[in-house]
Design a protein around this motif. Structure first.
Motif, short mmCIF file in Angstrom:
data_model
loop_
_atom_site.label_atom_id
_atom_site.label_comp_id
_atom_site.label_asym_id
_atom_site.label_seq_id
_atom_site.Cartn_x
_atom_site.Cartn_y
_atom_site.Cartn_z
N UNK A 262 12.14 -8.70 2.36
CA UNK A 262 12.42 -7.80 1.25
C UNK A 262 11.22 -6.96 0.84
N UNK A 263 10.01 -7.46 1.09
CA UNK A 263 8.78 -6.74 0.79
C UNK A 263 7.93 -6.71 2.06
N UNK A 264 8.31 -5.89 3.03
CA UNK A 264 7.64 -5.91 4.33
C UNK A 264 6.21 -5.41 4.26
N UNK A 265 5.42 -5.85 5.23
CA UNK A 265 4.01 -5.48 5.26
C UNK A 265 3.76 -4.06 5.75
N UNK A 266 4.73 -3.48 6.46
CA UNK A 266 4.56 -2.11 6.95
C UNK A 266 5.83 -1.30 6.70
N UNK A 267 5.64 -0.11 6.11
CA UNK A 267 6.74 0.84 5.91
C UNK A 267 6.27 2.20 6.43
N UNK A 268 7.08 2.82 7.27
CA UNK A 268 6.74 4.08 7.91
C UNK A 268 7.69 5.18 7.45
N UNK A 269 7.16 6.38 7.29
CA UNK A 269 7.97 7.58 7.06
C UNK A 269 7.61 8.60 8.13
N UNK A 270 8.60 8.97 8.94
CA UNK A 270 8.39 9.95 10.00
C UNK A 270 9.24 11.18 9.68
N UNK A 271 8.61 12.35 9.60
CA UNK A 271 9.31 13.59 9.28
C UNK A 271 9.20 14.55 10.46
N UNK A 272 10.34 14.91 11.03
CA UNK A 272 10.38 15.73 12.24
C UNK A 272 11.03 17.08 11.96
N UNK A 283 3.64 11.51 10.25
CA UNK A 283 3.93 10.10 10.06
C UNK A 283 3.06 9.55 8.95
N UNK A 284 3.65 8.73 8.11
CA UNK A 284 2.92 8.08 7.02
C UNK A 284 3.21 6.59 7.09
N UNK A 285 2.16 5.78 7.03
CA UNK A 285 2.29 4.33 7.06
C UNK A 285 1.69 3.73 5.81
N UNK A 286 2.47 2.87 5.15
CA UNK A 286 1.98 2.12 4.00
C UNK A 286 1.92 0.65 4.37
N UNK A 287 0.74 0.06 4.26
CA UNK A 287 0.55 -1.37 4.53
C UNK A 287 0.23 -2.10 3.24
N UNK A 296 -5.99 -4.09 -1.18
CA UNK A 296 -4.60 -4.47 -1.44
C UNK A 296 -3.61 -3.62 -0.66
N UNK A 297 -3.96 -2.35 -0.40
CA UNK A 297 -3.06 -1.45 0.31
C UNK A 297 -3.85 -0.51 1.22
N UNK A 298 -3.21 -0.10 2.30
CA UNK A 298 -3.76 0.92 3.19
C UNK A 298 -2.69 1.97 3.45
N UNK A 299 -3.08 3.23 3.36
CA UNK A 299 -2.18 4.33 3.69
C UNK A 299 -2.79 5.10 4.85
N UNK A 300 -1.98 5.40 5.86
CA UNK A 300 -2.44 6.16 7.01
C UNK A 300 -1.51 7.33 7.24
N UNK A 301 -2.09 8.53 7.35
CA UNK A 301 -1.32 9.75 7.56
C UNK A 301 -1.68 10.35 8.91
N UNK A 302 -0.66 10.70 9.68
CA UNK A 302 -0.85 11.34 10.98
C UNK A 302 -0.03 12.62 11.00
N UNK A 303 -0.70 13.72 11.28
CA UNK A 303 -0.02 15.02 11.33
C UNK A 303 -0.24 15.63 12.71
N UNK A 310 -4.14 15.58 17.13
CA UNK A 310 -3.65 14.81 15.98
C UNK A 310 -4.68 14.78 14.85
N UNK A 311 -4.19 14.88 13.62
CA UNK A 311 -5.04 14.79 12.44
C UNK A 311 -4.76 13.46 11.74
#
Length: 323
Positions: A262-272, A283-287, A296-303, A310-311
């Motif tokens: 219910x509260x996963x360690x990784x959530x991804x958002x991919x926008x195409x 792509x955006x990843x929330x850990x 407590x949290x890490x956010x990673x953005x890939x464009x 890749x950025x």
């Protein structure tokens, strides 16, 4: 053909067949715990359990177009593929890819107590079709006689798939169970994709000053291809790149004591290709649930955009008083 090769081929064939393969034999209590968690995840309200091979069988999935090196060894070409990437590939195989889409992917690694080899990976892939919004944006500025066919913007429902993956000999991520749900427009409009409406046609905002550019460790090459990925990686590859970066390039996640299905360690958002005239994918990843005393949290953005590299950007959220 010698005996060793015959055994390898048999193991590989079984590993690719749902419900078969040389799976680890678990203690009864551990097996029962896995079955209960899997049943609750797969049978969530609105989901119907399905046989993935009916929507995406071997002939549809293991094509030369998707796996160019297929048939070069005794094992399946996806034998070493991680569950996260495989889930996105399976969804786009079962449903057909969309030219304008947003994906929300939740990933949880669950290691069952008293069963060192009993880990299961729970992956939910929600896919939102942004083609209709893009079509309306285009025809709003064009005379009726010049309207393009709506079909070229992508036809398909907003939907969700859930997968339970487990290891079997010859296959790192074997689909044990799967289920599917369709989202009507009202329900889809209520979905939040890491801070923005999932149906929003807006591009994700640029990193603020709390984000920092970084270069990830060397990422292994993809063993698969996605439709129209000559200029830009597809959704599965973007998700995999983020996953590889988060795991130090290994592609092997570590269990988190504070994370759950219910509260996963990784959530991804991919926008195409969600906005503008040019192609692009982000792509955006929330850990969360990190095993770290200070973070407590890490956010990673890939464009990614055509003609440029890749950025990568990262934002670190520290625990109170630990910065």
């Amino acid at each position: 053909m010698n005996l060793f090769t015959t055994l390898l081929l048999a193991a590989a064939a079984l590993a690719g067949t749902p419900g078969q393969g040389l799976a680890t034999v678990l203690p009864p209590k551990a097996q029962q715990a896995i079955e209960q968690r899997s049943a609750a995840f797969i049978g969530a309200p609105g989901f119907a359990e399905v046989d993935i091979t009916q929507s995406c069988g071997d002939e549809a999935f293991y094509t030369r177009e998707r796996f160019p090196k297929s048939g070069q060894t005794a094992f399946r070409p996806d034998a070493g593929l991680d569950a996260l990437t495989k889930a996105v590939l399976l969804v786009d195989c079962a449903e057909a890819p969309l030219p304008h889409a947003r994906y929300l992917i939740r990933y949880h690694l669950d290691r069952v107590p008293q069963a060192g080899q009993g880990q299961r990976e729970y992956v939910e892939v929600l896919r939102f079709n942004l083609g209709p919004q893009r079509y309306q944006d285009v025809i709003r500025h064009v005379e009726r006689e010049f309207w393009p066919p709506e079909s070229i913007f992508g036809i398909g429902p907003n939907l969700a798939w859930r997968f339970v993956f487990g290891p079997v000999q010859g296959n790192r991520a074997h689909v044990e169970r799967a289920s599917r749900a369709e989202l009507n427009q009202t329900d889809a409009a209520k979905q939040d994709c890491l801070g923005m409406p999932c149906l929003s046609a807006a591009s994700p905002t640029d990193p603020s000053d709390v984000w920092r550019a970084f270069t990830p460790s060397t990422l292994s090459a993809a063993v698969y291809r996605e439709p129209n990925d000559a200029d830009l990686p597809g959704p599965a590859r973007v998700a995999q790149m983020l996953f590889l970066s988060a795991t130090g390039g290994s592609g092997q996640a570590e269990p988190s004591e504070s994370a759950s299905i219910g509260q996963p360690e990784m959530v991804f958002r991919i926008s195409k290709n969600v906005s503008g005239q040019d192609s692009g994918i982000t792509g955006l990843l929330h850990q969360q649930g990190l095993m770290d005393d200070a973070v407590s949290e890490l956010w990673t953005l890939l464009r990614l955009s055509p003609g440029s590299g890749p950025e990568w950007h990262r934002k670190v959220v520290h625990r109170a008083g630990r910065q």
